[in-house]
Design a protein around this motif. Structure first.
Motif, PDB file in Angstrom:
ATOM      1  N   ARG A  14     -45.034  74.240  88.474  1.00 17.59           N
ATOM      2  CA  ARG A  14     -44.129  75.006  87.622  1.00 17.59           C
ATOM      3  C   ARG A  14     -43.719  74.176  86.419  1.00 17.59           C
ATOM      4  N   ASP A  15     -43.333  74.862  85.322  1.00 15.95           N
ATOM      5  CA  ASP A  15     -42.698  74.155  84.233  1.00 15.95           C
ATOM      6  C   ASP A  15     -41.343  73.682  84.709  1.00 15.95           C
ATOM      7  N   PRO A  16     -40.952  72.428  84.393  1.00 14.73           N
ATOM      8  CA  PRO A  16     -39.677  71.932  84.887  1.00 14.73           C
ATOM      9  C   PRO A  16     -38.507  72.644  84.228  1.00 14.73           C
ATOM     10  N   GLY A  17     -37.551  73.075  85.043  1.00 12.82           N
ATOM     11  CA  GLY A  17     -36.342  73.679  84.506  1.00 12.82           C
ATOM     12  C   GLY A  17     -35.356  72.609  84.091  1.00 12.82           C
ATOM     13  N   PRO A  18     -34.146  73.003  83.661  1.00 12.82           N
ATOM     14  CA  PRO A  18     -33.154  72.035  83.195  1.00 12.82           C
ATOM     15  C   PRO A  18     -32.821  70.982  84.229  1.00 12.82           C
ATOM     16  N   ALA A  19     -32.772  71.365  85.520  1.00 12.01           N
ATOM     17  CA  ALA A  19     -32.415  70.405  86.557  1.00 12.01           C
ATOM     18  C   ALA A  19     -33.603  69.556  86.977  1.00 12.01           C
ATOM     19  N   GLU A  20     -34.792  69.885  86.454  1.00 15.29           N
ATOM     20  CA  GLU A  20     -36.001  69.201  86.877  1.00 15.29           C
ATOM     21  C   GLU A  20     -36.796  68.758  85.639  1.00 15.29           C
ATOM     22  N   GLN A  21     -36.063  68.369  84.589  1.00 13.40           N
ATOM     23  CA  GLN A  21     -36.714  67.977  83.345  1.00 13.40           C
ATOM     24  C   GLN A  21     -37.626  66.788  83.585  1.00 13.40           C
ATOM     25  N   ALA A  22     -38.784  66.823  82.969  1.00 15.20           N
ATOM     26  CA  ALA A  22     -39.732  65.727  83.144  1.00 15.20           C
ATOM     27  C   ALA A  22     -39.205  64.467  82.475  1.00 15.20           C
ATOM     28  N   ALA A  23     -39.254  63.353  83.203  1.00 12.62           N
ATOM     29  CA  ALA A  23     -38.936  62.070  82.593  1.00 12.62           C
ATOM     30  C   ALA A  23     -40.038  61.685  81.613  1.00 12.62           C
ATOM     31  N   VAL A  24     -41.287  61.995  81.979  1.00  7.74           N
ATOM     32  CA  VAL A  24     -42.437  61.740  81.114  1.00  7.74           C
ATOM     33  C   VAL A  24     -43.252  63.022  81.016  1.00  7.74           C
ATOM     34  N   ARG A  25     -43.577  63.417  79.803  1.00  4.30           N
ATOM     35  CA  ARG A  25     -44.452  64.573  79.593  1.00  4.30           C
ATOM     36  C   ARG A  25     -45.572  64.176  78.634  1.00  4.30           C
ATOM     37  N   ILE A  26     -46.786  64.232  79.128  1.00  4.16           N
ATOM     38  CA  ILE A  26     -47.984  63.943  78.329  1.00  4.16           C
ATOM     39  C   ILE A  26     -48.692  65.275  78.138  1.00  4.16           C
ATOM     40  N   VAL A  50     -44.170  64.102  84.772  1.00  5.49           N
ATOM     41  CA  VAL A  50     -43.616  63.259  85.838  1.00  5.49           C
ATOM     42  C   VAL A  50     -42.125  63.548  85.930  1.00  5.49           C
ATOM     43  N   PRO A  51     -41.679  64.282  86.949  1.00  3.94           N
ATOM     44  CA  PRO A  51     -40.245  64.563  87.094  1.00  3.94           C
ATOM     45  C   PRO A  51     -39.433  63.288  87.298  1.00  3.94           C
ATOM     46  N   MET A  52     -38.165  63.369  86.960  1.00  2.00           N
ATOM     47  CA  MET A  52     -37.278  62.213  87.109  1.00  2.00           C
ATOM     48  C   MET A  52     -37.250  61.761  88.564  1.00  2.00           C
ATOM     49  N   GLY A  53     -37.366  60.460  88.764  1.00  2.00           N
ATOM     50  CA  GLY A  53     -37.275  59.885  90.090  1.00  2.00           C
ATOM     51  C   GLY A  53     -38.564  59.866  90.867  1.00  2.00           C
ATOM     52  N   GLU A  54     -39.657  60.326  90.267  1.00  2.00           N
ATOM     53  CA  GLU A  54     -40.930  60.367  90.978  1.00  2.00           C
ATOM     54  C   GLU A  54     -41.702  59.065  90.785  1.00  2.00           C
ATOM     55  N   PHE A  55     -42.524  58.725  91.764  1.00  2.00           N
ATOM     56  CA  PHE A  55     -43.408  57.559  91.696  1.00  2.00           C
ATOM     57  C   PHE A  55     -44.835  58.091  91.610  1.00  2.00           C
ATOM     58  N   VAL A  56     -45.489  57.858  90.476  1.00  2.00           N
ATOM     59  CA  VAL A  56     -46.844  58.334  90.244  1.00  2.00           C
ATOM     60  C   VAL A  56     -47.771  57.138  90.056  1.00  2.00           C
ATOM     61  N   ALA A  57     -48.869  57.134  90.790  1.00  4.46           N
ATOM     62  CA  ALA A  57     -49.891  56.101  90.635  1.00  4.46           C
ATOM     63  C   ALA A  57     -51.091  56.698  89.918  1.00  4.46           C
ATOM     64  N   ILE A  58     -51.713  55.888  89.060  1.00  2.00           N
ATOM     65  CA  ILE A  58     -52.884  56.320  88.300  1.00  2.00           C
ATOM     66  C   ILE A  58     -54.051  55.420  88.684  1.00  2.00           C
ATOM     67  N   VAL A  59     -55.126  56.024  89.178  1.00  2.00           N
ATOM     68  CA  VAL A  59     -56.315  55.268  89.565  1.00  2.00           C
ATOM     69  C   VAL A  59     -57.521  55.840  88.839  1.00  2.00           C
ATOM     70  N   GLY A  60     -58.557  55.023  88.731  1.00  3.11           N
ATOM     71  CA  GLY A  60     -59.775  55.479  88.085  1.00  3.11           C
ATOM     72  C   GLY A  60     -60.696  54.322  87.791  1.00  3.11           C
ATOM     73  N   PRO A  61     -61.917  54.610  87.382  1.00  6.40           N
ATOM     74  CA  PRO A  61     -62.874  53.544  87.088  1.00  6.40           C
ATOM     75  C   PRO A  61     -62.373  52.634  85.977  1.00  6.40           C
ATOM     76  N   SER A  62     -62.860  51.402  85.948  1.00  7.51           N
ATOM     77  CA  SER A  62     -62.505  50.474  84.877  1.00  7.51           C
ATOM     78  C   SER A  62     -62.901  51.075  83.531  1.00  7.51           C
TER      79      SER A  62
END
Length: 276
Positions: A14-26, A50-62
């Motif tokens: 879902r698109d983040p609402g006011p209470a769930e605003q993204a800390a990071v939006r790319i 990335v919603p506020m308070g979330e831990f996101v890991a990014i993986v991929g080839p070199s």
């Protein structure tokens, strides 16, 4: 497991609402640059919330653009197309409200652990008492008590990274960026710092973006894992990690849910991918 994301959505789609605003939006980001011989597309059509308070890991080839993504969030690199926002504000230059931890601790050799942490306060002109109190809290939180006055050469690699982490967290940033922070450490120290990082995140609830080549590290630490493709890097899939917030290392790695997510990441990356 979630479907590949091609637009700005939260983990629930879902698109983040006011209470769930993204800390990071790319949003629809691409990065292109020209070498002496040719034009290179490093990233294409990357969108991630990335919603506020979330831990996101990014993986991929070199070479797929993982670190490039972090640099754009930090404002150290401008996208060729698309936008990056922090807490709703467009990133237009270097951001001073984030924390950044690199692969190397980059401590000043002539300053003690405490004074290396306080370097952040000096650069930001934080009130002295506030900075000292926060430093003491972080030293205790990261298990550095008793080593406050040690110089970098008197600390192990793991302890040096703890100091770097304290320095990045000193000003209580809303977003913490981590670029292979444990990649140069031995396996046991890395495991210990993974456990420590999980505990710190549960305590602070800082929004974290972690770039790593280690699949077990990504799954152990994250709420979601972003799997990137080969260059030009784009998001192949975003996978939810359905594990308890508090994670004991050996027990977590033995869970079928852990094996399922790790297996899916390996499947996406292929047997020849440059990951652990």
């Amino acid at each position: 497991m979630s479907k590949p994301e091609t637009d700005s959505t939260t983990a629930s789609g879902r698109d983040p609402g006011p209470a769930e605003q993204a800390a990071v939006r790319i949003d629809e980001v691409a990065v292109r640059f020209r070498t002496r011989k040719r034009d290179v597309t490093a990233l294409r059509e990357v969108s991630l919330d990335v919603p506020m308070g979330e831990f996101v890991a990014i993986v991929g080839p070199s070479g797929c653009g993982k670190s490039t993504l972090l640099k754009m969030v930090a404002g150290l690199l401008k996208p060729t197309t698309g936008t990056v926002r922090l807490n709703g504000e467009k990133v237009a230059g270097p951001r001073h409200d984030i924390g950044y931890v690199f692969q190397r601790a980059a401590l000043l050799e002539w300053r003690s652990a405490r004074r290396n942490i306080l370097l952040q306060a000096e650069m930001r002109r934080m009130p002295g008492e506030q900075a000292r109190r926060r430093t003491a809290e972080l030293i205790e939180m990261t298990g550095l008590s008793g080593f406050e006055d040690a110089l970098p050469h008197e600390l192990s690699g793991g302890m040096q990274q703890r100091v770097a982490l304290c320095r990045a967290l000193l000003h209580e940033p809303p977003v913490l960026l981590m670029d292979e922070p444990f990649g140069a450490l031995d396996a046991l120290t890395r495991e210990q710092l993974n456990i420590e990082m999980n505990r710190i995140w549960r305590t602070t609830r800082t929004t974290v973006l972690l770039v790593t080549h280690s699949i077990p590290e990504a799954v152990f630490l994250a709420n979601r894992v972003v799997v990137m493709s080969d260059r030009p890097g784009t998001i192949r899939e975003i996978i939810d990690v359905d594990l308890p917030a508090e994670r004991e290392y050996a027990a977590t790695l033995a869970m079928p849910e852990f094996a399922s997510v790790a297996g899916r990441i390996r499947e996406l990356l292929g047997a020849g991918a440059a990951v652990e």
